[in-house]
Design an enzyme around this catalytic site. Structure first.
Site, short mmCIF file in Angstrom:
data_model
loop_
_atom_site.label_atom_id
_atom_site.label_comp_id
_atom_site.label_asym_id
_atom_site.label_seq_id
_atom_site.Cartn_x
_atom_site.Cartn_y
_atom_site.Cartn_z
N SER A 50 0.83 -1.19 0.00
CA SER A 50 0.00 0.00 0.00
C SER A 50 0.88 1.26 0.00
O SER A 50 1.74 1.39 -0.86
CB SER A 50 -0.96 -0.06 1.20
OG SER A 50 -1.97 0.89 1.08
N ARG A 79 -12.09 6.64 9.47
CA ARG A 79 -11.59 5.26 9.42
C ARG A 79 -12.67 4.30 8.90
O ARG A 79 -12.37 3.37 8.15
CB ARG A 79 -11.13 4.82 10.82
CG ARG A 79 -10.58 3.41 10.88
CD ARG A 79 -9.35 3.24 9.99
NE ARG A 79 -8.65 1.99 10.27
CZ ARG A 79 -7.52 1.63 9.68
NH1 ARG A 79 -6.96 2.42 8.78
NH2 ARG A 79 -6.93 0.50 9.99
N ASP A 115 -8.58 -6.44 -4.89
CA ASP A 115 -8.20 -5.11 -4.40
C ASP A 115 -8.71 -4.06 -5.39
O ASP A 115 -8.14 -3.87 -6.47
CB ASP A 115 -6.68 -5.04 -4.26
CG ASP A 115 -6.18 -3.70 -3.72
OD1 ASP A 115 -7.00 -2.77 -3.56
OD2 ASP A 115 -4.97 -3.59 -3.47
N HIS A 118 -8.01 -5.16 -0.53
CA HIS A 118 -6.71 -4.48 -0.37
C HIS A 118 -5.93 -4.97 0.85
O HIS A 118 -4.72 -5.16 0.78
CB HIS A 118 -6.97 -2.97 -0.28
CG HIS A 118 -5.73 -2.19 -0.02
ND1 HIS A 118 -4.71 -2.10 -0.96
CD2 HIS A 118 -5.32 -1.47 1.06
CE1 HIS A 118 -3.74 -1.35 -0.46
NE2 HIS A 118 -4.08 -0.96 0.75
N ASP A 119 -6.60 -5.14 1.97
CA ASP A 119 -5.90 -5.53 3.21
C ASP A 119 -5.40 -6.97 3.18
O ASP A 119 -4.85 -7.45 4.19
CB ASP A 119 -6.80 -5.31 4.44
CG ASP A 119 -6.55 -3.96 5.11
OD1 ASP A 119 -5.60 -3.26 4.69
OD2 ASP A 119 -7.29 -3.62 6.04
C1 LIG Z 1 1.03 -1.46 7.74
C2 LIG Z 1 -0.33 -1.43 8.16
O1 LIG Z 1 -1.14 -1.41 7.33
S1 LIG Z 1 -0.67 -1.42 9.75
C3 LIG Z 1 -2.31 -1.11 9.90
C4 LIG Z 1 -3.05 -2.36 9.73
N1 LIG Z 1 -3.84 -2.64 10.87
C5 LIG Z 1 -5.07 -2.21 10.91
O2 LIG Z 1 -5.51 -1.57 9.98
C6 LIG Z 1 -5.81 -2.55 12.17
C7 LIG Z 1 -7.28 -2.48 11.96
N2 LIG Z 1 -7.62 -3.23 10.83
C8 LIG Z 1 -7.95 -4.53 10.89
O3 LIG Z 1 -8.10 -5.15 11.91
C9 LIG Z 1 -8.06 -5.14 9.55
O4 LIG Z 1 -9.35 -5.57 9.37
C10 LIG Z 1 -7.05 -6.24 9.35
C11 LIG Z 1 -7.03 -6.56 7.88
C12 LIG Z 1 -5.68 -5.73 9.68
C13 LIG Z 1 -7.34 -7.45 10.21
O5 LIG Z 1 -8.36 -8.20 9.66
P1 LIG Z 1 -9.04 -9.45 10.42
O6 LIG Z 1 -8.03 -10.18 11.21
O7 LIG Z 1 -9.82 -10.15 9.39
O8 LIG Z 1 -9.94 -8.74 11.47
P2 LIG Z 1 -11.38 -8.12 11.23
O9 LIG Z 1 -11.38 -7.16 10.11
O10 LIG Z 1 -12.37 -9.23 11.17
O11 LIG Z 1 -11.61 -7.31 12.58
C14 LIG Z 1 -11.61 -7.97 13.80
C15 LIG Z 1 -12.18 -7.06 14.86
O12 LIG Z 1 -13.53 -6.71 14.52
C16 LIG Z 1 -14.38 -7.06 15.60
N3 LIG Z 1 -15.65 -7.47 15.05
C17 LIG Z 1 -15.90 -8.48 14.20
N4 LIG Z 1 -17.22 -8.54 13.94
C18 LIG Z 1 -17.83 -7.56 14.64
C19 LIG Z 1 -19.17 -7.10 14.79
N5 LIG Z 1 -20.19 -7.68 14.15
N6 LIG Z 1 -19.40 -6.07 15.58
C20 LIG Z 1 -18.38 -5.45 16.24
N7 LIG Z 1 -17.08 -5.83 16.14
C21 LIG Z 1 -16.81 -6.87 15.34
C22 LIG Z 1 -13.67 -8.22 16.27
O13 LIG Z 1 -14.12 -8.36 17.61
C23 LIG Z 1 -12.22 -7.74 16.20
O14 LIG Z 1 -12.02 -6.77 17.19
P3 LIG Z 1 -10.54 -6.48 17.78
O15 LIG Z 1 -9.68 -6.15 16.59
O16 LIG Z 1 -10.74 -5.31 18.68
O17 LIG Z 1 -10.10 -7.71 18.46
N1 LIG Z 2 -5.31 -1.02 6.45
C1 LIG Z 2 -3.99 -0.51 6.19
C2 LIG Z 2 -3.75 -0.34 4.74
C3 LIG Z 2 -4.24 0.94 4.18
O1 LIG Z 2 -3.68 1.13 2.94
C4 LIG Z 2 -3.73 0.72 6.98
O2 LIG Z 2 -4.61 1.12 7.73
O3 LIG Z 2 -2.65 1.27 6.94
#
Ligand SMILES: CC(=O)SCCNC(=O)CCNC(=O)[C@H](O)C(C)(C)COP(=O)(O)OP(=O)(O)OC[C@H]1O[C@@H](n2cnc3c(N)ncnc32)[C@H](O)[C@@H]1OP(=O)(O)O
Ligand SMILES: N[C@@H](CCO)C(=O)O
Length: 371
Positions: free
Chosen positions: A149, A219, A315, A348-349
């Protein structure tokens, strides 16, 4: 190796600079928060710089100090992983403009008050120049750069700006410029932040009451772009929350709503609204071809790097055609380029999630380059 204050987890260095920015301003001093893993070998040939995405940080493979969660790329970085501290000297730094320790809007300016919106507008190239200053400080001259990204944008910029320093470049789920649609989504987020009365023109640090609602909405909107329609449908479909908790009305009745609200609310705990403005703006201004006379191939003509590009078929934020156009430019410039589109339901993620194929591609590419 003797103990050296420059190396190890959770480091920060303040360099005098000056860092001349694309916008014409100068940043001095420049603080860079970073982590290193592994050891730089005798001929300093095993360095891998990992460039993070928009809301990422230097905690690539260490527990995040705010969320307590594992690093954002532990699937890729670690013992036995494609990027392995047993073989590589790994550096990951927080980009300038961000909020995890590097110079950014929350940093104190010369008058002792936070820069806030007085922080200069920065570009992807400025981020990369700051990283180059850090690598000079660490004694790293040549490197392999890897990123997804916005991290991929930095990798491309590294190859263009420091053609004799980059040996190999891995660009995942990225693009050489921001499209009108990309800019449009970012603008929605920025307007959400600025419309929050708590934003106060960016001067909210003293109040301890940041524009959390605006940042959360930003966000939420952005998070939709990181997913795929199929992925969202598979995960939530039209499923409702438990009906005894929420009935008809405008609360988060659908699970996808509550999920998005959760993503928005948890984000504000770890990110600064002004940093979000600055970094999204840097991404919007990114247009590598424009920096090189309007021809992307010109950006790579002096490059000695070998390139690996990876896209994901779902993506739609940085679709495969963006990677293909980079490959075409690399071919036109006579650079060595390999490209693969991977299949994933995650959008994308996908690069942040379990993706064994991605690991195989990165591992194979690094090993073929002698790393
Ligand atoms: C270099 C970088 O890009 S760093 C930045 C990347 N990191 C992030 O963006 C962090 C936030 N983003 C995410 O979590 C992204 O979705 C990902 C891709 C990184 C992770 O994806 P996944 O592992 O599939 O997690 P998912 O998207 O299902 O989210 C899980 C969370 O949603 C919550 N959730 C799932 N369903 C529900 C719902 N129906 N209602 C409320 N919360 C929910 C889970 O409890 C979990 O919470 P937690 O993270 O506080 O433990
Ligand atoms: N989900 C990632 C990728 C965005 O491009 C982030 O928050 O940085």
């Amino acid at each position: 190796m003797e103990h050296d204050e420059r190396f190890g987890h959770a480091r920060s260095v303040t360099l005098p600079g000056p860092l001349a920015l694309d916008g014409g301003q100068v940043l001095t001093p420049v603080t860079i928060a970073y982590e290193t893993y592994g050891t730089l070998n005798a001929d300093a040939s095993n360095a891998i710089l990992i460039c993070h995405a928009l809301t990422g940080d230097q905690h690539v493979a260490s527990v995040h100090p705010v969320t307590g969660k594992p690093g954002w790329w532990v699937r890729m970085v670690g013992e036995g992983k494609p990027i392995d501290p047993a073989r590589h000297f790994i550096v990951c730094s927080n980009v300038i403009g961000s909020c995890m320790g590097s110079s950014g809007p929350a940093t104190a300016a010369a008058d002792g008050n936070p820069y806030a919106m007085r922080f200069p507008v920065i570009t992807i190239r400025d981020m990369v120049r700051a990283q180059a200053m850090l690598l000079d400080h660490l004694g790293v001259r040549t490197l392999t750069a890897v990123g997804g990204s916005m991290g991929g944008m930095q990798v491309l910029e590294w190859a263009a700006t420091y053609p004799d320093r980059v040996k190999s470049a891995v660009i995942i789920a990225s693009a050489a410029r921001h499209s009108a649609q990309n800019i449009a989504f970012h603008e929605v987020g920025r307007q959400a932040i600025m419309a929050d009365p708590k934003w106060r023109g960016g001067d909210y640090y003293e109040s301890n009451d940041p524009p959390a609602a605006g940042l959360a909405v930003a966000r939420m909107a952005a998070h939709i772009t990181y997913l795929s329609e199929a992925g969202l449908t598979e995960k939530f479909g039209r499923q409702l929350q438990a009906r005894d908790a929420v009935g008809f009305g405008f609360d988060a009745d659908f699970q996808v709503e509550s999920y998005l609200r959760h993503q928005g609310l948890s984000f504000v705990d770890r990110f600064d609204a002004n940093s979000y403005l600055y970094i999204t703006r840097a991404m919007d201004y990114f247009d590598l071809a424009e920096e090189h006379g309007g021809m992307l191939a010109n950006a790579f003509r002096g490059s000695k790097a070998r390139f690996c590009l990876v896209s994901f078929d779902t993506d739609w934020l940085y679709p495969t055609r963006e990677s293909r156009s980079i490959v075409q430019a690399l071919n036109a410039a006579g650079a060595a380029a390999s490209f693969v589109e991977l299949s994933s339901p995650y959008g994308h993620d996908a690069f942040l999630l379990e993706a064994p194929e991605l690991n195989r591609v990165v591992d194979g590419f690094l090993r073929a380059g002698g790393l």
